[in-house]
Structure formats: structure tokens, C-alpha cells
Design a protein around this motif. Sequence first.
Motif: not given
Length: 188
Positions: A60, A63, A77, A83-84, A87, A145, A170-171
Amino acid sequence: CNVGEVIEVGSAVRGFSVGDRVVSNGYHSEVVSVPKNLCAVISENVTDEEATFVVLGAIGLQGIRLTEPSLGDVVVVIGLGVIGLMTVQILLAHGCRVLAIDTQVDRLNLASQFGAMAVNSELENIQIIAEEFSRGRGVDSVIITASTESHELISNAAKMCRKRGRITLVGMTGLNLKRTDFYEKELI
């Protein structure tokens, strides 16, 4: 990610000693050989369970670094998995205004508790919400993400951004890009 104990250190490696408790982004196995840049010593006051989040947080954070947000930036986001959500928390701590988008109510509730404005993309028009949240300017950046094959996420991200905004993936998402969405706004 792995939490374990150093059993051997290469002759050119500095900063690690046999017996150190470490977290690594190496293979999952009883014994692994990991480059020093994918390994970190764990502080004594951090539990093994807490340390397992280091690699996810680093994803994260990378990103966010690529996005280069500034204090007060409006950041979206999309995707509030582990991860999200991490972040979102890092962005809020960095002084950003965060619009968190997902479809799962429990994840949206967590993002809201952290201080983000949380929006269910199945129930609301995220384009209109993003426009209002950015006070009509368009958002400074979008960090995706989420993981989906849909091309809609990247298209929505482009439409939400202001001129010269940033989109950081990121995803994983479908990447059937519409040139005009990116070209006209000079998106990065």
C-alpha cells in the motif's frame, strides 16, 4: 509474509544477526533464503501477528509513494481489502482527504471509522460523489487496490481525476483504456 528467526547471515550482509526475529517477503517455507532488501528486523514490542502486516502495508505504501500525494490532496481508494484499508489509513495520516469505494458494507464501515468518506459503488453514483467530494475540481489521484477483470474501474478512475491527476494501480483490473479519458486530462 513470513515471520521467523535468522539462522545464518551472508558475509556481505550488514544489519542482521543470527537469532534476530524478522519478517520477510520470501517464499513460504520452514527455511528460506531472502535478499536483505526483502527482510526487516522486528521490534521486541511487535507481535508476530502484527508483523505479518508489514509486507501488505509496504505494498500500500509503495502505491502511495507512486501517487506522490501532498497535504490536503483528495485521493480515492477503490477496493477496501486489507491493502486498501491500510492505504486509506496511511493517506489519512499523511493529511489527505480520502474517498473510499467498495461494495462490502463491513469494509466501508471500517474506512468510515478511520475517517474516510465511504461510498458503496453498487448503491451510489461514484462519479457524482467524487465530483462533490473534490468540490467540483476532480480528485487529485485514484489508487486502485481492487482485483477485477472489469475495465470499468480504470475508466471511472480517469473520469474522477482532475487535469493531470494520477492513477496508481496496486491491484489488478481490466485495462481496456479509452485514449480520450487519459489524453484530454493528461493523466499520469
